[in-house]
Design an enzyme around this catalytic site. Sequence first.
Site, mmCIF file in Angstrom:
data_model
loop_
_atom_site.group_PDB
_atom_site.id
_atom_site.type_symbol
_atom_site.label_atom_id
_atom_site.label_comp_id
_atom_site.label_asym_id
_atom_site.label_seq_id
_atom_site.Cartn_x
_atom_site.Cartn_y
_atom_site.Cartn_z
ATOM 1 N N GLY A 164 -6.922 3.627 -5.241
ATOM 2 C CA GLY A 164 -7.484 4.955 -5.027
ATOM 3 C C GLY A 164 -8.856 4.955 -4.395
ATOM 4 O O GLY A 164 -9.590 5.945 -4.502
ATOM 5 N N LYS A 183 0.818 -1.218 0.000
ATOM 6 C CA LYS A 183 0.000 0.000 0.000
ATOM 7 C C LYS A 183 0.853 1.271 0.000
ATOM 8 O O LYS A 183 0.428 2.326 0.464
ATOM 9 C CB LYS A 183 -0.986 0.031 1.182
ATOM 10 C CG LYS A 183 -1.877 -1.186 1.291
ATOM 11 C CD LYS A 183 -2.543 -1.551 -0.029
ATOM 12 C CE LYS A 183 -3.478 -0.475 -0.540
ATOM 13 N NZ LYS A 183 -4.059 -0.819 -1.882
#
Length: 309
Positions: A273, A66
Amino acid sequence: MAFLLVSAYLLLTHARGAPVENGTLLETLKSQVGLFSNKSEHYSAQVRPPGTSRQIPQTIIIGVRKGGTRALLEMLDIHPNIVVAATEVHFFDWDENYVKGIDWYRNLMPFSYGNQITIEKTPGYFTSPQAPGRIHDMNSSIKLLLILRDPTERVISDYTQVYYNRVESHKPVQLFEDIVIKNGVLNTKYKAIQRSLYDVHMEKWLKHFSLDQIHIVDGNTLIKDPLPELQKVERFLNLPSRIMSSNFYFNQTKGFYCIRSDGRERCLHESKGRPHPLVNSTVLEQLYSYFREHNAKFYRMVNHSFDWH
């Protein structure tokens, strides 16, 4: 992807001089454009372009989860002197893969020409106790890429990915605060928090590699202004400057930069996103406070500071 399949079809039929049966064609095209799983038999079916071979990666994106590893890999794939493995290989961090040996690993790489660098990315390497030593044993002079972002943001992003995965699998979910806070104090054993202790993990890598072998990409900057960070990577890899500002455009709907290359446009998968949950300000301050000392230690280790909380 359809564009890739059509392009591969044209190349394949031109090379062979005649169409291929549909079933065989589909499987071949999937291999050609990198639609494969983590199994060597899928790679062995690839058609080798003349003058190419499979190479053990000269560069590996080691993490962090991440942190923006997929965006970094996709953006570097623009460069004509770079070829990338399309899936996370997990060779150095999963024992069940590592025991299969280096030839198995090589067979999972795409074909490349002599002037191209092969790159694979597996974010789990950065936090793996075994990966640094295993990679060093393979190639002690390898160049490594590490993309990092604000540790607190990374924790929230980590939680968000797991949250959506559980929702899609119809599994129960917990609020972020209920996981991060236990009995009124910060749950420092939470895996997402452990992964953001960059100094702890970096210390293991620096036991095997010199600092000049590890280039740190600022993940917070990459998503806001990709080109400067990618130009630094080009210099680190001793590659000619080929990535340009025209290769990127900001997608207002998605809220991040997408890629324009080879006459086509593409954005990261919709799973990237995703909106993060609104986190209680008191919990945020607890996370900032906890990471502050670790961040300072990390800055000293790498002789560089970042704009993190």
